[in-house]
Structures are given as C-alpha cells and as structure tokens.
Motif scaffolding. Structure first.
Motif, PDB file in Angstrom:
ATOM      1  N   GLU A  79       0.824  -1.655  -0.108  1.00 62.44           N
ATOM      2  CA  GLU A  79       0.192  -0.188  -0.230  1.00 62.44           C
ATOM      3  C   GLU A  79       0.400   1.667   0.156  1.00 62.44           C
ATOM      4  O   GLU A  79       0.684   2.168  -0.618  1.00 62.44           O
ATOM      5  CB  GLU A  79      -1.091   0.021   1.270  1.00 62.44           C
ATOM      6  CG  GLU A  79      -1.971   1.468   0.903  1.00 62.44           C
ATOM      7  CD  GLU A  79      -2.701   1.006   2.355  1.00 62.44           C
ATOM      8  OE1 GLU A  79      -3.099   2.245   3.518  1.00 62.44           O
ATOM      9  OE2 GLU A  79      -3.651  -0.087   2.585  1.00 62.44           O
ATOM     10  N   ARG A 115      -3.966   7.023   6.586  1.00 60.20           N
ATOM     11  CA  ARG A 115      -5.843   6.521   6.122  1.00 60.20           C
ATOM     12  C   ARG A 115      -6.401   7.540   6.871  1.00 60.20           C
ATOM     13  O   ARG A 115      -7.460   7.895   6.659  1.00 60.20           O
ATOM     14  CB  ARG A 115      -6.481   4.537   6.484  1.00 60.20           C
ATOM     15  CG  ARG A 115      -5.193   3.925   6.087  1.00 60.20           C
ATOM     16  CD  ARG A 115      -6.376   3.024   5.512  1.00 60.20           C
ATOM     17  NE  ARG A 115      -5.913   1.920   4.631  1.00 60.20           N
ATOM     18  CZ  ARG A 115      -6.463   0.793   3.934  1.00 60.20           C
ATOM     19  NH1 ARG A 115      -7.601   0.861   4.256  1.00 60.20           N
ATOM     20  NH2 ARG A 115      -5.978   0.084   2.891  1.00 60.20           N
ATOM     21  N   ARG A 118      -4.919   5.224  -3.472  1.00 61.60           N
ATOM     22  CA  ARG A 118      -3.959   4.099  -2.986  1.00 61.60           C
ATOM     23  C   ARG A 118      -4.600   2.893  -4.109  1.00 61.60           C
ATOM     24  O   ARG A 118      -5.862   2.251  -4.126  1.00 61.60           O
ATOM     25  CB  ARG A 118      -4.339   3.451  -1.098  1.00 61.60           C
ATOM     26  CG  ARG A 118      -4.365   4.305  -0.763  1.00 61.60           C
ATOM     27  CD  ARG A 118      -5.280   4.319   1.008  1.00 61.60           C
ATOM     28  NE  ARG A 118      -4.045   5.017   1.645  1.00 61.60           N
ATOM     29  CZ  ARG A 118      -5.291   5.946   1.729  1.00 61.60           C
ATOM     30  NH1 ARG A 118      -5.494   7.226   1.252  1.00 61.60           N
ATOM     31  NH2 ARG A 118      -4.141   6.841   3.292  1.00 61.60           N
ATOM     32  N   LYS A 158      -4.368  -1.448  -1.496  1.00 64.82           N
ATOM     33  CA  LYS A 158      -4.363  -1.874  -0.261  1.00 64.82           C
ATOM     34  C   LYS A 158      -3.870  -2.823   0.537  1.00 64.82           C
ATOM     35  O   LYS A 158      -4.065  -3.957   0.174  1.00 64.82           O
ATOM     36  CB  LYS A 158      -5.810  -1.229   0.145  1.00 64.82           C
ATOM     37  CG  LYS A 158      -6.844   0.119  -0.664  1.00 64.82           C
ATOM     38  CD  LYS A 158      -8.096   0.456   0.165  1.00 64.82           C
ATOM     39  CE  LYS A 158      -8.403   1.919  -0.282  1.00 64.82           C
ATOM     40  NZ  LYS A 158      -9.436   2.056  -0.109  1.00 64.82           N
TER      41      LYS A 158
END
Length: 479
Positions: free
Chosen positions: A69, A407, A415, A418
């Motif tokens: 991520e 986040r 993103r 993830k």
C-alpha cells in the motif's frame, strides 16, 4: 560530461521480474545455510525449528503485503525512508536512514561479503579467514587482517563499481545470480527430500514439540520458552531481512504502483517456501545434535555431505558463493537510493543527491562501499547485526503503523493497492513484532540496548545536519 548535461532523475528501467529478483536475491545470503544450528540449540526440537521459520515467514509476508500500500502511494526512490517521513516526520525518517547507513545495510553487506570469502576458502584455501596477512596490537586489541576480509573488500568494491555503470548492469548480475541461486536451492531441496533417512526423520520428529535447550532434557517454563523463541528469531529474521530493498529503487521501476507490491509478495513467498523446505531437509538427513554442533554452524555443508557424499562440501561452497554474490549485488544496488533521497531532503551529503552520467547515485554507492569495507576490517559486523535486529523490527512496526496514520490523515489520497487483510493482518504483524522486541529486552538485552544507542546517536547528528544544510532543505518539508 558537464554538470548541465548530467541526468537529473532516475531512469525507470526495471520490471516485475527484476523487482522480484531483487527481493529474493537480497533476502537469500548465507543465513539459511548457517543459523538453523543456533535455532536448534535454543529450541531443541524439529517442530519448533520449523515453527520459528514459519513465524518469521508469516511476519515477512505480512509486512511485505502491507508495504504494498505504501509503495503504491509513494512510488519514489527511498522506500521505507519516504514512508516514515510521510507518516511521521523527517526526524523519524532520518533515524532510520542513519541506522541504515551506519550498520543495517552496510553491516549486512560486510557480513555477506565475508560469508562469500569464507566459503570461497573451501575451494581456494589461501583465502581462508585463518590466513592472517597482517597483525598488530592496538592498545590491548589485537587487530588482524585476514585473506578472507581482503577478498570480501575486493568483492564489495567490484560490485559497487559495476553498479556505478548504470542500473542495467546491476540488473543483469542480479537476475542471473538470483535465478541460478533459486534453481540451486530447489535442486538441493529435491535431492534432500529424496535422500531423507527414515530413522533420522523418526527420531527428530518424535516429541517434536517439546521445546527445551538441546543439552538439557527438562522443558522450559512458558516464559523461558518465549525467550528462547525470540532469541532464535534473531537469526531467522536476519536471514529473511532486506526484502524491502526493492522499495528503495521505486524511482527506477516501471509501473511502480503495481510492480513494487507484486515484487514484494512474490519474492517473499518464494523465499519463505525455500527456507521452510530446506529446514525439513535438514531434519530429514541430520540428527538434531549434528545440526546443533555442525562445524562453524555450517549446517548446509553437513547436510550436503550426507546428500551428495564428499563432493557435497564443494556443492554448498559454490551455492553459497553464488548466493552471497547475488545478495550483495542487490544490497549494494538498492542501498544508495536511500542516501540519494535523504540528500534531496537536505539530510545527507549534498553530493549524494546527484546522479552520474549513467543516472545512478555513484557517490552514495562509494560512501556505502567505504563504510561496509571498514566494517569488514573491524570484524564486528556480526555483533552489530545481532544488536540491530531489534531496531530493524521496531522500524518495520513503525512503518506499518504508518498505514493506519496515513489512512486517518490522508483518507482521500489515491491508493492503487490496499494492504491485504487490513486492518487485521498489519495489526497482527505489529503485535508479533512488539512481542519479539519485548522478549528480547527481557531475555537478551545485549541484542537491544546497543542497537538503540546507534539509533539515538542519530538525534544530534540530525539537528547538526539540519543546521548545516538548512538553506538546502525544501522550505515546505515536514520536520
């Protein structure tokens, strides 16, 4: 070439295969051939030997897919340094970069280089570590330089030179040696499984989950067992480290948002399968006490002698030479990109932030080479790596915690990938990593406080560096 015509940015010339080879090649050095001896001495059973490697493999895979991520969010040179800077601030990132330069990367390069020379000595005895070329007393310390240390220094200088000639030169070596390494290891595993001895296997796997010190018949208390597992994992974590090296070269990857994450997953998965499988081979051909007492901990040599006969020593020596050569190339190639990014932030030697005519940070490569060679001569790289394992895991935990922080702080940031299993799997890794560190603090403090001292030395260096380079650092950078 004039300064005006020198490249100003890194060239994106690496693909998915190249990234995967850097992950696998940087991870597999000499550790898997050696550290199982110490693990067996600590846990005393086949089951827990495999469990230690499985726990380490699970942690490595979990961290790798979590880093996917971050690598997709920040597809730029510097990798983990950049992630820490974005999630926290420049100080935390610098402490990582400082530790990376002082011992994490340079110490690993030194250790792998010396491992290459030690196993070269099986074929060329003249380059043995026992062949002392120079010796003198410095106070009460007997300073010695062996032929093995000289060979390791020559290797590091040679690979550094190759990598100053462009990322493609390093890529060719990395792919060639890593593919050969993986094929050789799979060959050893296949032949080893064919040669498993029934009586040895049965003896090793009877009471396989009775965790105890090998030279004692009494089982550990629960607390002591946890301490033994943590101590054992110092070796397995060192053997599985450097998987994040591919994140450092994101600036030279094609489609880094996709390829960095995939490289991390594929590389760590292949290496985990190899590590667990080869330990099954060890327990199938060698009694536990033979694993624990292998000469200089060279378990793979003892196993290969059973599998291949007298030529087994040569087989393993060649395999480890290939393995450590490719491993060091990956470490050297990737490491300088961290110093390059730090210099761009005004936190490292300014010259490190420039590229040569082949679009690589050659000055960063050479200063990394100098520190690694000094560590080779010191003979203390092994001690330093034991001490830094604690710090390495702490920085991994902080980096993965950064996923949660980002986040919350930047929910709208793209993103493309993830973290798999979020929020559970990254949290599991953090809990396991913290448990490992706490157990080391309690049961093996000699593996913790020296590493912390190395990190803390970076705090005054950071502020001195900022003061000296304050006019060069970007005004809007977070501090």
């Amino acid at each position: 070439m004039s300064k005006q015509t020198e490249p100003t940015k890194l060239k994106a010339s690496l693909g998915l295969l190249d990234g995967t080879m850097i992950v696998a090649g940087s991870m597999i050095g000499s550790g898997i051939f050696i550290v199982s001896a110490d693990i067996i001495r600590n846990v005393g059973s086949s089951g827990w030997l495999i469990a230690v490697w499985l726990i380490t493999g699970f942690m490595t895979l979990t961290a790798a897919v979590s880093y996917g991520e971050l690598s997709a969010m920040f597809p730029k040179a510097g990798g983990q340094y950049v992630y820490l800077k974005e999630a926290y601030n420049k100080l935390i990132a610098f402490l990582y970069g400082w530790s990376f330069f002082a011992v994490i990367q340079t110490g690993t390069i030194a250790a792998v280089g010396v491992a290459f020379s030690k196993f070269t000595a099986y074929l060329i005895p003249a380059v043995s570590e026992d062949h002392i070329l120079f010796s003198t007393m410095v106070g009460t310390y007997n300073f010695k330089i062996s032929a093995a240390q000289c060979v390791s220094i020559v290797l590091i200088i040679f690979l550094t030179y190759i990598n100053t000639k462009g990322v493609k030169s390093g890529k060719i070596i990395q792919n060639l040696f890593t593919i050969t390494k993986l094929a050789s290891l799979f060959g050893l595993i296949i032949f080893g499984l064919i040669m498993i001895k029934g009586d040895v296997w049965h003896a090793n796997w009877t009471n396989a989950w009775n965790i105890h010190k090998l030279d004692s018949t009494s089982s550990y208390t629960m607390a002591a067992a946890l301490g033994a597992i943590a101590a054992s994992m110092v070796g397995s974590i060192f053997s599985s480290d450097a998987w994040n090296n591919v994140t450092f070269i994101a600036g030279e990857m094609r489609n880094p948002q996709r390829n960095i994450g995939l490289s991390l997953f594929l590389g760590t998965l292949v290496v985990t399968i190899i590590y667990v499988s080869i330990n099954f081979v060890y327990t199938g051909v060698l009694p536990l006490d033979a694993i624990a007492t292998a000469e200089k901990d060279r378990v793979a040599v003892s196993a290969a002698q059973v599998i291949f006969g007298p030529i087994g020593t040569v087989v393993i020596a060649v395999m480890i030479m290939i393995s450590t050569f490719g491993c060091n190339n990956g470490l050297i190639l990737a490491g300088a990109r961290v110093y390059y990014t730090m210099a761009k932030d005004g936190l490292f030697f300014k010259r490190t932030g420039t590229l040569n005519k082949f679009a690589v940070p050659s000055f960063g490569l050479w200063i990394q080479c100098v520190v690694a060679c000094i560590l080779c001569l010191s003979g203390k790289y092994g001690d330093l790596l034991d001490m830094i394992s604690f710090v390495v895991v702490i920085f991994y935990v902080l980096t993965i915690l950064g996923i949660y922080i980002l986040r919350i702080q930047r929910p709208d940031m793209p993103r493309p990938y993830k973290a798999f299993g979020y929020p559970v799997l990254p949290a599991v890794y953090m809990l396991m990593g913290l448990a490992f560190c706490v157990l080391l603090i309690i049961y093996k403090p000699q593996f913790t406080w020296p590493g912390l001292i190395i990190v803390l030395i970076g705090i005054p260096i950071y502020y001195i560096t900022k003061y000296v380079a304050k006019d060069e650092a970007p005004a809007d950078s977070p501090v």
